[in-house]
Write a protein that holds these residues in place. Sequence first.
Motif, PDB file in Angstrom:
ATOM      1  N   SER A  22       8.421 -23.486  10.107  1.00  0.00           N
ATOM      2  CA  SER A  22       9.214 -22.666   9.179  1.00  0.00           C
ATOM      3  C   SER A  22      10.620 -22.440   9.721  1.00  0.00           C
ATOM      4  CB  SER A  22       8.524 -21.310   8.949  1.00  0.00           C
ATOM      5  OG  SER A  22       7.252 -21.457   8.376  1.00  0.00           O
ATOM      6  N   ALA A  23      10.708 -22.144  11.027  1.00  0.00           N
ATOM      7  CA  ALA A  23      12.010 -21.879  11.640  1.00  0.00           C
ATOM      8  C   ALA A  23      12.898 -23.120  11.621  1.00  0.00           C
ATOM      9  CB  ALA A  23      11.808 -21.391  13.078  1.00  0.00           C
ATOM     10  N   ILE A  24      12.308 -24.276  11.907  1.00  0.00           N
ATOM     11  CA  ILE A  24      13.074 -25.529  11.904  1.00  0.00           C
ATOM     12  C   ILE A  24      13.652 -25.796  10.513  1.00  0.00           C
ATOM     13  CG2 ILE A  24      12.835 -28.046  12.037  1.00  0.00           C
ATOM     14  CD1 ILE A  24      10.853 -27.548  14.380  1.00  0.00           C
ATOM     15  N   TYR A  25      12.835 -25.598   9.485  1.00  0.00           N
ATOM     16  CA  TYR A  25      13.273 -25.887   8.121  1.00  0.00           C
ATOM     17  C   TYR A  25      14.303 -24.869   7.622  1.00  0.00           C
ATOM     18  CZ  TYR A  25      13.190 -26.928   3.139  1.00  0.00           C
ATOM     19  OH  TYR A  25      13.561 -27.250   1.862  1.00  0.00           O
ATOM     20  N   CYS A  26      14.056 -23.599   7.903  1.00  0.00           N
ATOM     21  CA  CYS A  26      14.916 -22.538   7.352  1.00  0.00           C
ATOM     22  C   CYS A  26      16.235 -22.377   8.086  1.00  0.00           C
ATOM     23  CB  CYS A  26      14.174 -21.195   7.376  1.00  0.00           C
ATOM     24  SG  CYS A  26      12.783 -21.081   6.237  1.00  0.00           S
ATOM     25  N   TYR A  27      16.287 -22.809   9.332  1.00  0.00           N
ATOM     26  CA  TYR A  27      17.467 -22.514  10.146  1.00  0.00           C
ATOM     27  C   TYR A  27      18.765 -22.998   9.478  1.00  0.00           C
ATOM     28  CZ  TYR A  27      20.281 -21.615  14.251  1.00  0.00           C
ATOM     29  OH  TYR A  27      21.233 -21.113  15.115  1.00  0.00           O
ATOM     30  N   ASP A  28      19.612 -22.040   9.160  1.00  0.00           N
ATOM     31  CA  ASP A  28      20.947 -22.287   8.591  1.00  0.00           C
ATOM     32  C   ASP A  28      20.911 -22.945   7.207  1.00  0.00           C
ATOM     33  OD1 ASP A  28      23.673 -21.786   8.949  1.00  0.00           O
ATOM     34  OD2 ASP A  28      24.067 -23.851   9.550  1.00  0.00           O
ATOM     35  N   LYS A  29      19.736 -22.909   6.532  1.00  0.00           N
ATOM     36  CA  LYS A  29      19.674 -23.406   5.154  1.00  0.00           C
ATOM     37  C   LYS A  29      20.436 -22.441   4.250  1.00  0.00           C
ATOM     38  CE  LYS A  29      16.990 -27.140   4.475  1.00  0.00           C
ATOM     39  NZ  LYS A  29      17.029 -27.639   5.827  1.00  0.00           N
ATOM     40  N   LYS A  30      21.305 -22.963   3.413  1.00  0.00           N
ATOM     41  CA  LYS A  30      22.153 -22.117   2.566  1.00  0.00           C
ATOM     42  C   LYS A  30      21.461 -21.833   1.226  1.00  0.00           C
ATOM     43  CE  LYS A  30      26.469 -23.807   4.583  1.00  0.00           C
ATOM     44  NZ  LYS A  30      25.783 -24.526   5.689  1.00  0.00           N
ATOM     45  N   ILE A  31      21.263 -20.548   0.957  1.00  0.00           N
ATOM     46  CA  ILE A  31      20.765 -20.124  -0.348  1.00  0.00           C
ATOM     47  C   ILE A  31      21.583 -18.907  -0.781  1.00  0.00           C
ATOM     48  CG2 ILE A  31      18.416 -20.947   0.116  1.00  0.00           C
ATOM     49  CD1 ILE A  31      17.613 -17.990   0.383  1.00  0.00           C
ATOM     50  N   ASN A  32      21.574 -18.605  -2.075  1.00  0.00           N
ATOM     51  CA  ASN A  32      22.332 -17.440  -2.533  1.00  0.00           C
ATOM     52  C   ASN A  32      21.434 -16.212  -2.684  1.00  0.00           C
ATOM     53  OD1 ASN A  32      21.124 -17.528  -5.210  1.00  0.00           O
ATOM     54  ND2 ASN A  32      22.548 -19.189  -5.719  1.00  0.00           N
ATOM     55  N   ARG A  33      22.051 -15.107  -3.001  1.00  0.00           N
ATOM     56  CA  ARG A  33      21.334 -13.824  -3.090  1.00  0.00           C
ATOM     57  C   ARG A  33      20.240 -13.871  -4.153  1.00  0.00           C
ATOM     58  NH1 ARG A  33      22.036  -9.403  -6.427  1.00  0.00           N
ATOM     59  NH2 ARG A  33      21.529  -7.350  -5.566  1.00  0.00           N
ATOM     60  N   ARG A  34      20.542 -14.458  -5.306  1.00  0.00           N
ATOM     61  CA  ARG A  34      19.566 -14.537  -6.387  1.00  0.00           C
ATOM     62  C   ARG A  34      18.335 -15.330  -5.958  1.00  0.00           C
ATOM     63  NH1 ARG A  34      18.290 -11.423  -9.777  1.00  0.00           N
ATOM     64  NH2 ARG A  34      16.233 -11.907  -8.998  1.00  0.00           N
ATOM     65  N   GLY A  43       4.868 -15.749  10.763  1.00  0.00           N
ATOM     66  CA  GLY A  43       5.567 -16.996  11.060  1.00  0.00           C
ATOM     67  C   GLY A  43       6.557 -17.384   9.980  1.00  0.00           C
ATOM     68  N   PHE A  44       6.122 -17.318   8.723  1.00  0.00           N
ATOM     69  CA  PHE A  44       7.006 -17.695   7.625  1.00  0.00           C
ATOM     70  C   PHE A  44       8.132 -16.680   7.436  1.00  0.00           C
ATOM     71  CE2 PHE A  44       8.114 -17.591   3.059  1.00  0.00           C
ATOM     72  CZ  PHE A  44       8.662 -18.859   2.957  1.00  0.00           C
ATOM     73  N   ILE A  45       7.828 -15.404   7.551  1.00  0.00           N
ATOM     74  CA  ILE A  45       8.859 -14.368   7.397  1.00  0.00           C
ATOM     75  C   ILE A  45       9.912 -14.498   8.491  1.00  0.00           C
ATOM     76  CG2 ILE A  45       9.286 -11.879   7.427  1.00  0.00           C
ATOM     77  CD1 ILE A  45       7.941 -12.892   4.881  1.00  0.00           C
ATOM     78  N   TYR A  46       9.483 -14.865   9.687  1.00  0.00           N
ATOM     79  CA  TYR A  46      10.439 -15.141  10.764  1.00  0.00           C
ATOM     80  C   TYR A  46      11.413 -16.234  10.325  1.00  0.00           C
ATOM     81  CZ  TYR A  46      12.203 -16.575  15.367  1.00  0.00           C
ATOM     82  OH  TYR A  46      13.015 -16.898  16.442  1.00  0.00           O
ATOM     83  N   GLY A  47      10.891 -17.280   9.702  1.00  0.00           N
ATOM     84  CA  GLY A  47      11.745 -18.369   9.223  1.00  0.00           C
ATOM     85  C   GLY A  47      12.762 -17.891   8.203  1.00  0.00           C
ATOM     86  N   LEU A  48      12.343 -17.003   7.273  1.00  0.00           N
ATOM     87  CA  LEU A  48      13.266 -16.492   6.257  1.00  0.00           C
ATOM     88  C   LEU A  48      14.449 -15.749   6.871  1.00  0.00           C
ATOM     89  CD1 LEU A  48      10.930 -15.139   3.399  1.00  0.00           C
ATOM     90  CD2 LEU A  48      12.037 -17.380   3.593  1.00  0.00           C
ATOM     91  N   ALA A  49      14.235 -15.140   8.034  1.00  0.00           N
ATOM     92  CA  ALA A  49      15.325 -14.419   8.707  1.00  0.00           C
ATOM     93  C   ALA A  49      16.431 -15.360   9.166  1.00  0.00           C
ATOM     94  CB  ALA A  49      14.779 -13.631   9.904  1.00  0.00           C
ATOM     95  N   LEU A  50      16.127 -16.653   9.239  1.00  0.00           N
ATOM     96  CA  LEU A  50      17.094 -17.633   9.736  1.00  0.00           C
ATOM     97  C   LEU A  50      17.904 -18.294   8.622  1.00  0.00           C
ATOM     98  CD1 LEU A  50      14.770 -19.385  12.350  1.00  0.00           C
ATOM     99  CD2 LEU A  50      16.379 -17.514  12.760  1.00  0.00           C
TER     100      LEU A  50
END
Length: 449
Positions: free
Chosen positions: A144-156, A425-432
């Motif tokens: 999850s961390a590898i995939y989410c790291y610095d992935k750009k998404i908007n507020r919505r 684990g997944f929520i940790y990824g969302l923080a990134l």
Amino acid sequence: MDKKYLSQIIFHIILGGLIFYVNFFPKLFFFGVLLYFLIQIVFAAKKEKTTMVLKACAYLVGAEVIFRMTDAGLFYESSKYFIIFFILFGVFYNGVSNKAYPYFMFLIFMVPSIVVASINIDIDSSLRKNVAFVLSGPVCLGISAIYCYDKKINRRQMLDILLYLALPIVTLTTYLFLYTPSIKDVLSGTQSNFAASGGFGPNQVSTVLGLGMFVFCVNFFINSKSLLIKIVNIILFALISFRGIVTFSRGGVITAILMIFSFLIYVYFRSSNRQKNIIVTSFFLLLITSVVIWTVSSNQTSGLIDKRYSNQDKTGREKEDVSAGRLDLFFGELEGFVDKPFFGVGASGMKEHRIETLGKVVATHNELSRLLSEHGILGIVMLLILIFKPLDMRSQNQRNYFFYALLVFWFATINHSAMRIAAPGFIYGLALLNLKYEKPSIYRKRLVQ
């Protein structure tokens, strides 16, 4: 938008009823969810792939506990494996940031523990099951961390991901009300209550309900476009909070409170004066609602919940161990690290040790001590990566105003429930994630000459 939101909530309430009353429906629900999200990911436009992958994973995180309590999944750890599967789909389509390399190291550092386990685990034990059980959570975190790291998404998009996390929790809450409509009938003391938790582990149920509390609190504050939706969100928050409290498992509820405060403090100090006034007003409404929830919970439990949170037994005597035995497990695992500090006792090694010494299976509640005991010095390095890499990212990008709340959930949860479920684990990824803010479009009238 209001109609869509309400229809989603009503649909998931109906799902809770079907899961409770129709025997074959949990399996149908599980496979329906997998098929639906697989199709959505495959056919989503490229710019929507990331969001859809994260929605799919978020939904599985929210639904994992009800899948487990109804035996809906293929096997106990199904949700974690399918989360990893969906993320690998996302990696294939979107790739990963080259700055995420520390999390590759995190995954690689788990390998020695498997080797040690293969040497030390008793021949009567299942190496695959034991290793998979303790490492599926950390692997889910690393992927999850590898995939989410610095992935750009908007507020919505972020709010949509959180909603997909919370919708199956509405289903779970509905199921719990149907399973034990009267809390007074199932009380026997101040210990964690399985009957009030749908006949399943109160710790896991409380943890995921705490996530639901947080999401609907966020929606109440920043994602209610009308008074009706604001009322719906506060009612959902109240119902989920009540069911979380009466599990008598304190970890999930306390974690939710910490998340809410982390989120509100950060948002408050980043808001304009007008927004601050709205936040303060809404906060007082939340406090009043919380007092009502606690009063009802106390009444429904005949005051036993007050004793539980005061660390007392049903007679009012104070318990000696506020950690409910977790502290002894923590120090026991630290002894495993001291005995074998280099490569540790191996994956699931402490579980095997407790079977030999205590004659029964006692699962760990603390992921920090487990990392040290089972991975040795490499466990220390893994912990340093998990703690300092997000902070390093935060020092360069402070736009994700969910960052502290999500990291609080991860850290608090692994200290009272380890990584039994996929959520930490997944929520940790969302923080990134790299949260971007949409610039409002400006309409320019064309000048007629």
